[in-house]
Design a protein around this motif. Structure first.
Motif, PDB file in Angstrom:
ATOM      1  N   GLN A  48      37.855  44.680  39.765  1.00  0.00           N
ATOM      2  CA  GLN A  48      37.377  44.280  41.131  1.00  0.00           C
ATOM      3  C   GLN A  48      36.860  42.854  41.314  1.00  0.00           C
ATOM      4  O   GLN A  48      37.128  42.152  42.467  1.00  0.00           O
ATOM      5  N   ASP A  52      38.444  40.059  43.637  1.00  0.00           N
ATOM      6  CA  ASP A  52      37.649  39.301  44.553  1.00  0.00           C
ATOM      7  C   ASP A  52      37.402  37.638  44.492  1.00  0.00           C
ATOM      8  O   ASP A  52      37.808  36.882  45.385  1.00  0.00           O
ATOM      9  N   ARG A  53      37.385  37.402  43.202  1.00  0.00           N
ATOM     10  CA  ARG A  53      37.298  36.146  42.955  1.00  0.00           C
ATOM     11  C   ARG A  53      38.732  35.152  42.818  1.00  0.00           C
ATOM     12  O   ARG A  53      38.863  33.947  43.666  1.00  0.00           O
TER      13      ARG A  53
END
Length: 79
Positions: A48, A52-53
């Motif tokens: 996750q 997200d990064r």
């Protein structure tokens, strides 16, 4: 007679150690199951965070492209 006393003592010790060994075994199984669950949880969190990064990096690149595109367009219009 001494052999019989030693044999009885060994049987008693074995009978006393058997519950302790079984408790240790079941505790080990519980810890193993818990650690496996934590590892899976950490893997999900890691994936996750990577997603997200990547999303943030993509968003930043788009914003930079928008800024540089606007700046170069403004310069062309002024010149």
């Amino acid at each position: 007679m001494g052999f019989l006393i030693a044999l009885i003592a060994m049987v008693l010790v074995f009978c006393l150690m058997l519950p302790i060994i079984s408790v240790i075994y079941f505790d080990t199984l519980a810890v193993q199951k818990e650690s496996k669950a934590q590892i899976e949880r950490m893997e999900r969190l890691r994936k996750q965070l990577e997603e997200d990064r990547k999303g943030l990096d993509k968003q930043r690149k788009e914003e930079e492209n928008d800024r540089t595109g606007r700046n170069t367009g403004d310069r062309q219009q002024v010149n």
